[in-house]
Design an enzyme around this catalytic site. Sequence first.
Site, mmCIF file in Angstrom:
data_model
loop_
_atom_site.group_PDB
_atom_site.id
_atom_site.type_symbol
_atom_site.label_atom_id
_atom_site.label_comp_id
_atom_site.label_asym_id
_atom_site.label_seq_id
_atom_site.Cartn_x
_atom_site.Cartn_y
_atom_site.Cartn_z
ATOM 1 N N TYR A 187 0.846 -1.201 0.000
ATOM 2 C CA TYR A 187 0.000 0.000 0.000
ATOM 3 C C TYR A 187 0.877 1.245 0.000
ATOM 4 O O TYR A 187 1.785 1.389 0.819
ATOM 5 C CB TYR A 187 -0.914 -0.008 1.225
ATOM 6 C CG TYR A 187 -2.090 0.924 1.082
ATOM 7 C CD1 TYR A 187 -3.325 0.452 0.627
ATOM 8 C CD2 TYR A 187 -1.988 2.280 1.392
ATOM 9 C CE1 TYR A 187 -4.415 1.296 0.490
ATOM 10 C CE2 TYR A 187 -3.075 3.124 1.251
ATOM 11 C CZ TYR A 187 -4.287 2.625 0.806
ATOM 12 O OH TYR A 187 -5.362 3.477 0.665
ATOM 13 N N TYR A 205 -5.775 5.204 -7.626
ATOM 14 C CA TYR A 205 -6.021 5.121 -6.194
ATOM 15 C C TYR A 205 -7.419 4.579 -5.957
ATOM 16 O O TYR A 205 -8.396 5.314 -5.948
ATOM 17 C CB TYR A 205 -5.862 6.509 -5.563
ATOM 18 C CG TYR A 205 -6.039 6.512 -4.065
ATOM 19 C CD1 TYR A 205 -5.070 5.941 -3.234
ATOM 20 C CD2 TYR A 205 -7.159 7.076 -3.469
ATOM 21 C CE1 TYR A 205 -5.216 5.949 -1.861
ATOM 22 C CE2 TYR A 205 -7.314 7.090 -2.091
ATOM 23 C CZ TYR A 205 -6.344 6.522 -1.298
ATOM 24 O OH TYR A 205 -6.494 6.532 0.064
#
Lengths: 391, 136, 323, 137
Positions: free
Chosen positions: A293, A343
């Site tokens: 991440y 995203y």
Amino acid sequence: MTINVSGEAAIAGVANTEFSKNSGVSELELASVAVRDAIADAGLKPSDVDGMTTFTLDNTDEIEIARAVGIGDLTFYSRVPHGGGAATGLVHQAVMAVATGMAEVVVCYRALNGRSGHRYSSGVAGPLLTSDAIHWGWYTPYGLMTPASWVAMYTQRYMHLAENVQDAMFEIAHVQRQYAAKNPAAFFYQRPFDRADYDASRPIVSPFKMLDCCMETDGGSAVVVTTAERAKDLKHPAVIVKGVAQAAAADMESMTSFYRPEIARIPSMDIAAKMAYEQSGLCADDIDAAVIYDAFTPIVLWQLESWGFCDLLEAPKFVLDGALRSDGRLPTNTHGGQLSEAYIHGVNGVVEATRLVRGQSVNQPAKEVNNVLVTSGVGVPTGGALLGRSD
Amino acid sequence: MSESLVSRIKPVLGLDNKWWWDQAAEGVLAIQRCQGCQSLRHPPRPMCDQCQSQEWDFISASGKGTVCSFTVLHHPKFPGYDYPLIIVLVELAEGTRITSQLTGCEPDEVDFDMPVEMVMQRDADGFQLPYFRPSQ
Amino acid sequence: MTPEQTKAFEEKVYTFVGKPIYTGPRRGYDDVNSAMIRQWCEVMGEKNPAYVDQDWAEKSTRGHLIAPPAMMYAWTQEGYKVASEGRPTDGQVEMVKFFDSYGFSGSLGTNVDQEYFAEAKVGDAIFEESVIESISEQKTTARGIGYFFETYAKFTNQDGVLLGTQRFRVFKFIPPQQEEVTPASSDTLEIPTRVAAPRGQDNKWWWDACDEGKILIQRCASCGALRHPPRPMCGVCQSTEWDTIESTLDGELFSFVEMHHPKFPGYQYPLLVGVISLAEGTRIIANIVGCDVKDVEIGMKLKGKVERVDEKTILPQFYPVNN
Amino acid sequence: MNTLNYADINIGDKIPNLDIPITASLISCAALATRDFEPCHHDKAVAQGMGLPDVFMNILTSQALMARFVTDWSGPEAVMKALKVKLGAPNVPGMTMTVSGEIVEKDDAEKSIKINVTGENNIWGMHMSGSVQIALP
């Protein structure tokens, strides 16, 4: 652990929508498309699905999507809190559901108009109607009110303790942009940058430049989880969930855990790593590639340490040795990541991790990839999953 | 029918439903139609639940239908609505259902399977939405 | 104002209606030229080749460059005099001064409507003819009591071709603070202040003490453990009983950031935010002030002071301690 | 750079939003580019004396941004017919103004369209609203 879910469930289908800055369609439509395409990718029919998971943050109701896509009776649905910290949490919920028989085919999804709709970068200064207003009230009067600023506070501390951090941050941003430049689905397809561009990019909050920060995207991603047994006979080779965990370490605040003895690390991720390794019987040496991440570049460094790829404060060296590159020790974020692909709160990362195990990444490393790590957002309660080929 | 000074609560218009209300404003009772398999659906959604196609157009409904179910609202009373308020679930001749208001009929005259027809209601503020009344 | 004063004011002010603002058409100091157009386009982010790209323009339907129509009113503006000496007297200035003399000193442009009939080319001279077209009756708005006046302008070129017209509407009003009893309306502009911490049951006491100039640290009444930010229960012994001690605000910098983007109204930049370890053992978030960012380093000694940072906000601020 | 055709425009079409960061440089430089030397647009002390936190955008700049927003979308052969602006809350540094637009009228005889345009800043709300009329090929 009385019940070990390792090997019980598999990811059978994955899909992303097109990524853009202005989708022009509703979040319901983005979610429906991602869900439909992930089900089709698995070789299943909408009516096969009986479970759904998503983020508490997601604006679209499960049943709205189920009705739009033509999904049948649902016997399991669940939502995971904490923004990007939910990314692999969706898989975690789905795995537990199929391992216990509560459901057989669970679709995990996340869709957002993250650029044209609500933008997370705008911070918490606006009218904030949630119950955590008091929490943010300790920070807003001082102007500390954007996600970048909270993570920067940990980063400054890390830079104080470790060496070559800014160079490593550039390396992460740069490697990922190079992957994205070769990924037609990525927002930054064919748009590489160099060190001069990085150094010249707009300061956001020290030490972050614009190119250290993820983008904001309109799009959706979905993942279909089913039993390892059923996954055997589907369209693609089963991608087994060998380990999966959620964790929120003690003394935690949402994004502002500034009160622990040391803040230049992610204790929640340490716990998730320990659990996932124990379930799977794997160790860091067994992991061939990763999707980590990456809301901001330095959070990749701390997670590399949490998952044992290097010692504490050694991640900059690991990264600067070229580990994240295609021919490196641990090819990472081969889709371009959230810095350069899109995203979608980390769910596009689960899609990429699945593709890496299948051998289908657009930037598939030359070496054999048997086991892939994928993680959730950090700073908040987090988690991670180990995906691998069936033996 | 008395005209209230306060107007009714308006629908929130998003990418998936605004077109339908725009049609209503033009006097059309629209039914979304899948271009993949021609199936009709209401309320509008971005994807066909039969064939998963995102392509669609719409047809203009005849406005004929029958009462599938109904209820009469007494309490609480919201400003902008006339009470007792008869809300009907109409089975349209085309096969889809729509929830609407029944006008030109006393609450004790409503019945299941009663034939009804659409009339466009225009509020004082210009907002237009389909009502139904007993077929004439 | 008394009704008599209002009557006297209105009798005079309405005589301005119909008066020309300039004597005769007034020519802009500069004729339409590419330098001013280019500068205007640069600042506005305007990339339209019809204004700046000679080659493109020659091949376009028009066959030549044009001035941006929205620049119409810019050509006849007065210039730097307005800042250095004040606006030279003309029909409008005379009227505005009369408004001001009766206390209607507030001035707010509310509407501009322009219509365009022909496009101006480089080399065109621009002429403006303006008149005070109307003055409204007295109005009460959220800004205060006043009058709307409207000017009407015609813009022509050297050949007398009408390029466009403009109506400009201005509200002249008595600023509310000069009114004896008018309370500040919620619509009145305010200088932005910092985003305040919401005060709930568990934290109001802390902010109230801060308003009084004290920074308190919550102390468990059962085991004596200190904690911050405040919470209703002790994480060590689970007691809900607590009292407080006052911090000396002696501290050491644990980590810090400098905020660059986005910038929020109400905050002064450069803006430094630190995590500070207090001598008592708890940490606190606050701004680092009184030093340059390049002199800030983790581990530096700090001393806090509780200070007013804007009209509504009192906060602890930490200064470097010079050894 | 292509210019849109009148025939391809429909009432109800939306123009993609444009975000404009409002900075002290933009406000003061744009005021000067429009030859508006009123001190409140370049001198912070004067603006604060008027009760504002900082210099604020002049009307000619708001007009210019509205025009640019429309012609960025329409293309350069569009001919500007009218521009109407109603001013609301001031634009001051630190804000971001989001400009949006929707086609509301078409005039087949003139081949002109009317676009309702709004510019809303993220702190005080509506800065400008109005309409721009352009003729298209």
